[in-house]
Scaffold this motif. Structure first.
Motif, PDB file in Angstrom:
ATOM      1  N   LYS A 227       0.764  -1.370   0.229  1.00  0.00           N
ATOM      2  CA  LYS A 227       0.057   0.085   0.044  1.00  0.00           C
ATOM      3  C   LYS A 227       0.877   1.168   0.213  1.00  0.00           C
ATOM      4  N   LEU A 228       2.052   1.282   0.179  1.00  0.00           N
ATOM      5  CA  LEU A 228       2.898   2.456   0.140  1.00  0.00           C
ATOM      6  C   LEU A 228       3.894   2.267  -1.275  1.00  0.00           C
ATOM      7  N   TYR A 229       3.678   1.467  -2.162  1.00  0.00           N
ATOM      8  CA  TYR A 229       4.509   1.549  -3.231  1.00  0.00           C
ATOM      9  C   TYR A 229       4.386   2.805  -3.860  1.00  0.00           C
ATOM     10  N   ASP A 230       2.977   3.278  -4.217  1.00  0.00           N
ATOM     11  CA  ASP A 230       2.848   4.324  -5.205  1.00  0.00           C
ATOM     12  C   ASP A 230       3.142   5.676  -4.310  1.00  0.00           C
TER      13      ASP A 230
ATOM     14  N   LEU B 244       8.806  -3.835  -7.999  1.00  0.00           N
ATOM     15  CA  LEU B 244       9.796  -3.667  -9.318  1.00  0.00           C
ATOM     16  C   LEU B 244       8.487  -3.644 -10.561  1.00  0.00           C
ATOM     17  N   ARG B 245       7.571  -4.569 -10.400  1.00  0.00           N
ATOM     18  CA  ARG B 245       6.534  -4.479 -11.404  1.00  0.00           C
ATOM     19  C   ARG B 245       5.790  -3.085 -11.496  1.00  0.00           C
ATOM     20  N   ARG B 246       5.500  -2.651 -10.095  1.00  0.00           N
ATOM     21  CA  ARG B 246       4.843  -1.396 -10.207  1.00  0.00           C
ATOM     22  C   ARG B 246       5.756  -0.182 -10.773  1.00  0.00           C
ATOM     23  N   LEU B 247       7.202  -0.139 -10.101  1.00  0.00           N
ATOM     24  CA  LEU B 247       7.928   0.601 -10.945  1.00  0.00           C
ATOM     25  C   LEU B 247       7.859   0.585 -12.356  1.00  0.00           C
TER      26      LEU B 247
ATOM     27  N   VAL C   2      19.493  -7.091  -2.935  1.00  0.00           N
ATOM     28  CA  VAL C   2      19.987  -6.361  -4.439  1.00  0.00           C
ATOM     29  C   VAL C   2      20.008  -4.926  -4.163  1.00  0.00           C
ATOM     30  N   ILE C   3      20.941  -4.293  -4.934  1.00  0.00           N
ATOM     31  CA  ILE C   3      20.689  -2.941  -4.906  1.00  0.00           C
ATOM     32  C   ILE C   3      20.512  -2.454  -6.372  1.00  0.00           C
ATOM     33  N   TRP C   4      19.686  -1.604  -6.362  1.00  0.00           N
ATOM     34  CA  TRP C   4      19.508  -1.166  -7.947  1.00  0.00           C
ATOM     35  C   TRP C   4      19.816   0.314  -8.160  1.00  0.00           C
ATOM     36  N   ARG C   5      20.006   0.812  -9.347  1.00  0.00           N
ATOM     37  CA  ARG C   5      19.905   2.090  -9.760  1.00  0.00           C
ATOM     38  C   ARG C   5      18.591   2.439 -10.464  1.00  0.00           C
ATOM     39  N   LEU C   6      17.732   3.382 -10.121  1.00  0.00           N
ATOM     40  CA  LEU C   6      16.321   3.579 -10.705  1.00  0.00           C
ATOM     41  C   LEU C   6      16.686   4.817 -11.361  1.00  0.00           C
ATOM     42  N   THR C   7      16.107   4.831 -12.707  1.00  0.00           N
ATOM     43  CA  THR C   7      15.925   5.764 -13.591  1.00  0.00           C
ATOM     44  C   THR C   7      14.711   5.906 -14.305  1.00  0.00           C
TER      45      THR C   7
END
Length: 450
Positions: free
Chosen positions: A344-347, A384-387, A412-417
């Motif tokens: 519920k906190l994704y968005d 990740l799917r919501r991203l 895991v560490i991600w770089r988000l763009t």
């Protein structure tokens, strides 16, 4: 009869001839196969003995109890080790040239021992800083032992004057946060120590939300693996420079979302960030501020940009993000760790990211975003799917860029763009018609008690 006897003798001769012939062929084939099967370690050993071009084949590293050699960067590098057995009092440190597997192919450069306080397996941190001079194989090691209570001792050893260890003490293992059997309050990041206090809790006092999950605000009571791993990743890129997917905090203005107990933001400041703002829910700020003041010089005046600050930021209320940007921004590096457990906190989290990335970047220049998370249930995959639905790209950071420590399992560490954001982008996804269950209902966004 004579002809028959001659034929019989001739037949036996040819049988023996072919038998010995095929035996010889088999031996030759076996020798060729064994020659082809010469291990990399054996080839490296030959190269070491001949001292011709061996430095391209072997590395400098520390022997581990698991039978491997952990490579350290040369001419200068470091690694965080720990005890491989419970209640150890001494640990053998062996630095060698060789390849990954420890065997006769390795060339020992330095043997030393360090005293460690008795504790559970893996609870002691041993920071080993290695300096290696290629021209004559001189090695200098500075070994700093940090006990579970934070007590620190340092030992220095050099290959040209330190006698070999002969007591047969156990070799170390790589320190791993996720294998701790007891909570630690002091952690080594780079060459600095970070000491944290936690909120004292019991299992009967853990609050839950309407879905039965631990209340988001309560998770600030302790340190989680993803925050530790992301802090160590920052340490690595500071020590080894940067490439396209790894941005050092040095000289940058850093914002941390969901800072919790504060390790990640404090580490960013100690690693050279120009300024850091650690944010969390208002109820978590007293502990966060306490840990900041415990490790970094006291917060300066609010109008001083080159310092470290603690601020309230509720993802479900974008006005709090705008207030932080107005008062403490802009930012060019945004960090978040273990913040994606609650669907519920994704968005709201993505809304906040979109707001701070664009507003901090000032047009085409956007803030860099790094997020670390541990896979639990299917929560990280759902985030990740919501991203992706929101047109973000998550690129994992390479495992090799985490040398010096062992990353926690399933972290895991991600770089988000996000290439489609613009300054006039509507950051809020709270309004409009949405599919049931894809994001929080509108009325839920105003519940600041989450």
């Amino acid at each position: 009869a004579m002809v028959g006897g001659f034929c019989s003798v001739s037949s036996m001769f040819w049988k023996k001839f072919f038998f010995f012939f095929w035996a010889l062929i088999s031996v030759l084939c076996f020798v060729l196969v064994m020659a082809d099967e010469v291990t990399t370690e054996e080839r490296a050993m030959v190269a070491i003995e001949e001292d011709v071009g061996w430095r391209e084949q072997v590395k400098v590293g520390v022997w581990l109890a698991e039978g491997l050699m952990h490579v350290v960067d040369t001419p200068s590098g470091s690694v965080i080790l720990t005890t491989s057995e419970a209640e150890q009092t001494r640990v053998a440190i062996v630095i060698a040239c060789g390849v990954r597997r420890v065997n006769e192919a390795t060339k020992v450069l330095l043997e030393a021992e360090v005293a460690v306080p008795p504790a559970s397996k893996g609870a002691v941190q041993i920071l080993v800083k290695v300096r290696h001079r290629d021209d004559d194989d001189v090695v200098r090691a500075v070994m700093t032992v940090v006990g579970p209570d934070g007590e620190t001792t340092t030992t220095v050893a050099s290959s040209w004057k330190t006698p070999a260890a002969t007591t047969g003490s156990p070799l170390p293992s790589l320190f791993r946060f996720d294998r701790l059997l007891e909570p630690l309050t002091t952690f080594v990041v780079g060459e600095r120590r970070v000491s944290l206090d936690y909120r004292r809790t019991t299992m009967t006092s853990v609050p839950t939300d309407d879905d039965g999950d631990v209340a988001p605000g309560f998770t600030a009571s302790r340190l989680w693996p993803a925050a530790y791993d992301l802090a160590q990743h920052l340490r690595f890129v500071v020590a080894n420079g940067t490439n396209g997917a790894n941005v050092t905090p040095g000289g940058r203005r850093v914002l941390e979302l969901g800072a919790g107990s504060g390790l990640l933001g404090i580490a960013a400041k100690l690693l050279g960030a120009r300024s850091v703002v650690l944010t969390d829910l208002e109820e978590n700020l007293p502990l966060l501020r306490h840990n900041v003041q415990k490790n970094v010089q006291r917060e300066r005046k609010d109008d001083d940009p080159e310092t470290i600050h603690v601020a309230s930021l509720d993802w479900t209320r974008l006005e709090t993000a705008r207030a932080v940007l107005r008062d403490k921004g802009p930012f060019d590096l945004v960090l978040a760790a273990d913040c994606v457990f609650w669907p519920k906190l994704y968005d709201p989290l993505i809304d906040t990211l979109e707001a701070v990335v664009v507003s901090s970047g000032g047009g085409p220049r956007k803030a860099e975003v790094f997020l670390a998370a541990t896979h639990r249930l299917d929560r990280t995959e759902r985030f990740l799917r919501r991203l992706a639905d929101r047109r973000w790209t998550a690129t994992p950071c390479c495992e090799k860029d985490h040398r010096g420590t062992a990353r926690s399992a399933n972290t895991v560490i991600w770089r988000l763009t996000h290439s489609h954001l613009s300054p006039d982008h509507d950051h809020s996804m709270m309004s409009g018609v949405v599919k049931e269950g894809s994001r929080i209902k509108k009325e839920d966004h105003h519940d600041s008690s989450l």
